[in-house]
Design a protein around this motif. Structure first.
Motif, PDB file in Angstrom:
ATOM      1  N   LEU A   3       5.086   0.995  -6.902  1.00  0.00           N
ATOM      2  CA  LEU A   3       4.494  -0.335  -6.916  1.00  0.00           C
ATOM      3  C   LEU A   3       5.572  -1.409  -6.921  1.00  0.00           C
ATOM      4  O   LEU A   3       5.518  -2.378  -6.162  1.00  0.00           O
ATOM      5  CB  LEU A   3       3.592  -0.489  -8.138  1.00  0.00           C
ATOM      6  CG  LEU A   3       3.007  -1.881  -8.395  1.00  0.00           C
ATOM      7  CD1 LEU A   3       2.161  -2.340  -7.228  1.00  0.00           C
ATOM      8  CD2 LEU A   3       2.196  -1.879  -9.693  1.00  0.00           C
ATOM      9  N   ALA A   4       6.587  -1.260  -7.800  1.00  0.00           N
ATOM     10  CA  ALA A   4       7.683  -2.226  -7.851  1.00  0.00           C
ATOM     11  C   ALA A   4       8.417  -2.288  -6.519  1.00  0.00           C
ATOM     12  O   ALA A   4       8.775  -3.362  -6.032  1.00  0.00           O
ATOM     13  CB  ALA A   4       8.656  -1.851  -8.974  1.00  0.00           C
ATOM     14  N   SER A   5       8.623  -1.129  -5.910  1.00  0.00           N
ATOM     15  CA  SER A   5       9.264  -1.064  -4.599  1.00  0.00           C
ATOM     16  C   SER A   5       8.439  -1.793  -3.550  1.00  0.00           C
ATOM     17  O   SER A   5       8.963  -2.572  -2.748  1.00  0.00           O
ATOM     18  CB  SER A   5       9.450   0.402  -4.191  1.00  0.00           C
ATOM     19  OG  SER A   5       9.733   0.516  -2.816  1.00  0.00           O
ATOM     20  N   GLY A   6       7.123  -1.530  -3.546  1.00  0.00           N
ATOM     21  CA  GLY A   6       6.257  -2.195  -2.570  1.00  0.00           C
ATOM     22  C   GLY A   6       6.251  -3.700  -2.722  1.00  0.00           C
ATOM     23  O   GLY A   6       6.278  -4.445  -1.740  1.00  0.00           O
ATOM     24  N   LEU A   7       6.242  -4.177  -3.972  1.00  0.00           N
ATOM     25  CA  LEU A   7       6.232  -5.618  -4.214  1.00  0.00           C
ATOM     26  C   LEU A   7       7.509  -6.289  -3.723  1.00  0.00           C
ATOM     27  O   LEU A   7       7.470  -7.299  -3.020  1.00  0.00           O
ATOM     28  CB  LEU A   7       6.030  -5.887  -5.703  1.00  0.00           C
ATOM     29  CG  LEU A   7       4.619  -5.659  -6.261  1.00  0.00           C
ATOM     30  CD1 LEU A   7       4.630  -5.715  -7.784  1.00  0.00           C
ATOM     31  CD2 LEU A   7       3.642  -6.693  -5.695  1.00  0.00           C
ATOM     32  N   VAL A   8       8.668  -5.748  -4.105  1.00  0.00           N
ATOM     33  CA  VAL A   8       9.918  -6.408  -3.721  1.00  0.00           C
ATOM     34  C   VAL A   8      10.177  -6.272  -2.226  1.00  0.00           C
ATOM     35  O   VAL A   8      10.679  -7.203  -1.582  1.00  0.00           O
ATOM     36  CB  VAL A   8      11.102  -5.862  -4.561  1.00  0.00           C
ATOM     37  CG1 VAL A   8      11.482  -4.444  -4.171  1.00  0.00           C
ATOM     38  CG2 VAL A   8      12.306  -6.787  -4.431  1.00  0.00           C
ATOM     39  N   ASN A   9       9.819  -5.133  -1.638  1.00  0.00           N
ATOM     40  CA  ASN A   9       9.968  -4.988  -0.186  1.00  0.00           C
ATOM     41  C   ASN A   9       9.055  -5.933   0.566  1.00  0.00           C
ATOM     42  O   ASN A   9       9.424  -6.490   1.601  1.00  0.00           O
ATOM     43  CB  ASN A   9       9.682  -3.539   0.235  1.00  0.00           C
ATOM     44  CG  ASN A   9      10.913  -2.663   0.159  1.00  0.00           C
ATOM     45  OD1 ASN A   9      11.832  -2.789   0.942  1.00  0.00           O
ATOM     46  ND2 ASN A   9      10.929  -1.765  -0.809  1.00  0.00           N
ATOM     47  N   LEU A  33       0.826  -1.199   0.000  1.00  0.00           N
ATOM     48  CA  LEU A  33       0.000   0.000   0.000  1.00  0.00           C
ATOM     49  C   LEU A  33       0.862   1.250   0.000  1.00  0.00           C
ATOM     50  O   LEU A  33       0.586   2.226  -0.707  1.00  0.00           O
ATOM     51  CB  LEU A  33      -0.923  -0.009   1.222  1.00  0.00           C
ATOM     52  CG  LEU A  33      -1.805   1.218   1.429  1.00  0.00           C
ATOM     53  CD1 LEU A  33      -2.721   1.422   0.242  1.00  0.00           C
ATOM     54  CD2 LEU A  33      -2.615   1.085   2.712  1.00  0.00           C
ATOM     55  N   GLY A  34       1.953   1.242   0.781  1.00  0.00           N
ATOM     56  CA  GLY A  34       2.842   2.398   0.843  1.00  0.00           C
ATOM     57  C   GLY A  34       3.477   2.694  -0.498  1.00  0.00           C
ATOM     58  O   GLY A  34       3.602   3.854  -0.897  1.00  0.00           O
ATOM     59  N   GLY A  35       3.869   1.646  -1.226  1.00  0.00           N
ATOM     60  CA  GLY A  35       4.477   1.849  -2.527  1.00  0.00           C
ATOM     61  C   GLY A  35       3.518   2.465  -3.528  1.00  0.00           C
ATOM     62  O   GLY A  35       3.875   3.381  -4.284  1.00  0.00           O
ATOM     63  N   PHE A  71      12.764   3.586  -1.638  1.00  0.00           N
ATOM     64  CA  PHE A  71      13.230   2.701  -2.703  1.00  0.00           C
ATOM     65  C   PHE A  71      12.736   3.203  -4.062  1.00  0.00           C
ATOM     66  O   PHE A  71      13.469   3.167  -5.057  1.00  0.00           O
ATOM     67  CB  PHE A  71      12.738   1.285  -2.441  1.00  0.00           C
ATOM     68  CG  PHE A  71      13.461   0.229  -3.231  1.00  0.00           C
ATOM     69  CD1 PHE A  71      14.728  -0.170  -2.865  1.00  0.00           C
ATOM     70  CD2 PHE A  71      12.877  -0.362  -4.329  1.00  0.00           C
ATOM     71  CE1 PHE A  71      15.409  -1.137  -3.585  1.00  0.00           C
ATOM     72  CE2 PHE A  71      13.537  -1.335  -5.061  1.00  0.00           C
ATOM     73  CZ  PHE A  71      14.810  -1.719  -4.681  1.00  0.00           C
ATOM     74  N   ALA A  72      11.498   3.682  -4.114  1.00  0.00           N
ATOM     75  CA  ALA A  72      10.973   4.236  -5.367  1.00  0.00           C
ATOM     76  C   ALA A  72      11.745   5.489  -5.779  1.00  0.00           C
ATOM     77  O   ALA A  72      12.021   5.700  -6.966  1.00  0.00           O
ATOM     78  CB  ALA A  72       9.490   4.560  -5.203  1.00  0.00           C
ATOM     79  N   LEU A  73      12.102   6.338  -4.827  1.00  0.00           N
ATOM     80  CA  LEU A  73      12.904   7.521  -5.138  1.00  0.00           C
ATOM     81  C   LEU A  73      14.252   7.122  -5.733  1.00  0.00           C
ATOM     82  O   LEU A  73      14.736   7.744  -6.683  1.00  0.00           O
ATOM     83  CB  LEU A  73      13.117   8.349  -3.861  1.00  0.00           C
ATOM     84  CG  LEU A  73      11.928   9.223  -3.430  1.00  0.00           C
ATOM     85  CD1 LEU A  73      12.081   9.641  -1.971  1.00  0.00           C
ATOM     86  CD2 LEU A  73      11.810  10.455  -4.329  1.00  0.00           C
ATOM     87  N   GLU A  99       5.461   3.340 -12.138  1.00  0.00           N
ATOM     88  CA  GLU A  99       5.281   2.088 -11.390  1.00  0.00           C
ATOM     89  C   GLU A  99       6.372   1.852 -10.355  1.00  0.00           C
ATOM     90  O   GLU A  99       6.416   0.789  -9.736  1.00  0.00           O
ATOM     91  CB  GLU A  99       5.282   0.894 -12.354  1.00  0.00           C
ATOM     92  CG  GLU A  99       4.172   0.886 -13.368  1.00  0.00           C
ATOM     93  CD  GLU A  99       4.338  -0.234 -14.388  1.00  0.00           C
ATOM     94  OE1 GLU A  99       3.348  -0.541 -15.070  1.00  0.00           O
ATOM     95  OE2 GLU A  99       5.444  -0.795 -14.484  1.00  0.00           O
ATOM     96  N   THR A 100       7.251   2.825 -10.140  1.00  0.00           N
ATOM     97  CA  THR A 100       8.387   2.564  -9.267  1.00  0.00           C
ATOM     98  C   THR A 100       7.963   2.305  -7.827  1.00  0.00           C
ATOM     99  O   THR A 100       8.546   1.473  -7.140  1.00  0.00           O
ATOM    100  CB  THR A 100       9.380   3.733  -9.313  1.00  0.00           C
ATOM    101  OG1 THR A 100       8.677   4.964  -9.069  1.00  0.00           O
ATOM    102  CG2 THR A 100      10.077   3.810 -10.656  1.00  0.00           C
TER     103      THR A 100
END
Length: 482
Positions: A398-404, A69-71, A125-127, A395-396
């Motif tokens: 979202l990608a960050s949230g998934l891998v984290n 959710l955060g991502g 991570f997205a940044l 999508e960065t």
């Protein structure tokens, strides 16, 4: 644009990376530091082991449940905005925890800390992904992240012992407040605010079902050791979590702007990379815990020296991580990943076979821990690169949230499984002394070696999509301006 060169508004990517890597250091350190302080918390607040376990578990549940959710929130609301909001929540909750007069208040504060940590971690991570386009620059940046993660785990253990001995357990939480204040002051100066997707709308149903489902799974995992794997509480949490995640999957297929677009999850590289990220943490995270416990309970070291025993490993991580990008450029991503998981398997196997009830740190832990220190950044950087390689600028988060999320649940699952294996093996032998405890640790580490071997074999299937370099990356950090 080369790292360290000036960006629009005079912001330096190198300075921004230092800030984001420091955030990673603080968050990983916070995960480890409280474990050392728990006995002192129990003495001061009059709590038994059951209550104390939830001081750590409350943080893990909310942290793991809210990363996804955060991502996505960071993509939609702005990465810097969510990053600062997460730091604020973390800082306030840390202050409340540092002043807590009861275990109940402390557990509540730790749960809110997890909320702040999830928002800050996903946004940070997205940044980073937006700051460095895919390629050598991103590999170096992810290497710095891996180095800070490895260092944070050990610093948390060491500082937990030092601060608790000198200033009391509350100082471990006030350290968070100081760290958050420093990061929050620097962030507006070093991070670009134009980091949000042009897409609008928010998937409330998906957010609620995904967060509640992940939270229930985390609750079941962290409580399984206490309640039992077949207890009604554990099975009920797992069942409820799976039902909610199934509802989440159905919802995502029926709405216009889903939290996780189904097309994203159909990407084979992303799925495999997230699986490998989880397997890496299933071996690595419990290894730190088990080695520290072995040094203290079998070799009779103090908590401080138990933490210092992991320092050589961390120094190797810090030395290896910045060079991981060069290795990827030379060998290729898949070969570097396979090498990392092979070293992880060999290090776990060597460590399991070396442990002895009458051993010493030098004869049992030191040499295999150095191999693991090389393996850790290789597997962390390569899995992160693969998991985020084909993420478009919007999508960065979202990608960050998934891998984290994959890494966090790998950590929680690995710790729950390996501790259960160690306990079962020790109990089966009678639990009468150091030899039985050592046998339990050896059995658990052998299971961790199996996880690493499985990941090494799976890594051969990695195929990067041809379109990885096709996504345009703006000169600014992110997408549409706020």
């Amino acid at each position: 644009m080369a790292p360290g060169s000036p960006r629009r508004g005079g912001r330096s990517p190198k300075a921004a990376l230092a800030l984001l890597a420091s955030t990673q250091l603080l968050l990983i350190m916070d995960t480890a530091i409280i474990n050392v302080a728990l006995p002192s918390v129990g003495d001061d607040l009059g709590s038994g082991s059951a209550g104390l376990s939830w001081v750590a578990n409350a943080f893990l549940i909310t942290f793991g449940g809210l990363l996804l959710l955060g991502g996505r929130a960071a993509d939609l609301l702005g990465h810097r905005r969510v990053f600062l909001g997460g730091l604020g929540v973390l800082g306030v909750a840390s202050a409340v925890g540092g002043a807590a007069g009861t275990v109940g208040v402390l557990v509540g504060a730790r749960a809110v800390q997890g909320v702040g940590a999830a928002l800050a971690a996903a946004a940070a991570f997205a940044l980073l992904l937006n700051l460095f386009p895919d390629g050598p620059d991103r590999h170096k940046a992810l290497g710095a992240f891996a180095a800070m993660g490895g260092l944070g785990g050990v610093l948390g253990t060491v500082l937990g012992g030092v601060l608790t001995d000198l200033l009391g357990w509350r100082s471990t939480l006030w350290l968070n407040v100081i760290g958050v204040l420093v990061l929050a002051v620097l962030a507006p100066r070093l991070l670009d605010g134009g980091t949000r997707s042009a897409e609008r709308g928010f998937d409330i149903g998906g957010a609620l079902t995904a967060t509640a489902g992940l939270g229930l799974l985390a609750y079941g995992l962290v409580g399984a050791g206490e309640a039992g794997w077949t207890s009604a509480r554990t099975l009920g949490a797992f069942a409820g979590g799976l039902v909610l995640l199934a509802a989440f999957a159905v919802l995502e297929k029926r709405i216009a702007r889903p939290l996780v677009p189904p097309a994203v999850l159909r990407r084979p590289t992303l799925r495999l990379a997230n699986c490998l990220s989880a397997l890496a943490q299933m071996a690595l995270f419990p290894m730190f815990f088990l080695v520290s416990l072995y040094l203290q309970s079998v070799l009779d070291q103090t908590p401080l020296y138990g933490g210092l025993g992991l320092l050589p490993l961390s120094l190797v991580v810090v030395a290896t991580a910045p060079r991981t990008g060069q290795l990827i450029d030379r060998l290729g991503l898949r070969a570097t990943m396979t090498l990392g998981f092979t070293l992880l398997f060999l290090g776990m196997l060597w460590l399991a076979l070396a442990l002895a009830a009458e051993g010493t740190f030098v004869s049992t832990v030191l040499a295999p821990s150095l191999v693991l220190g090389v393996a850790l950044p290789l597997v962390m950087v390569t899995t992160n690169v693969a998991a985020t390689a084909d993420a478009a600028p919007g999508e960065t988060g979202l990608a960050s949230g998934l891998v984290n999320t994959s890494q966090q649940f790998g950590s929680v699952l690995g710790l729950a499984v390996l501790v259960a294996v160690a306990t079962a093996r020790t109990d089966a032998l009678g639990a009468t002394g150091a030899a039985d405890e050592t046998a339990g640790f050896k059995a658990a580490l052998l299971v961790g070696a199996v996880f690493a071997a499985s990941a090494a074999l799976l890594s051969f299937r990695l195929r990067l999509p041809a379109s990885v370099s096709a996504h345009p990356h703006q000169d600014r950090v992110g997408g549409a301006p706020e």
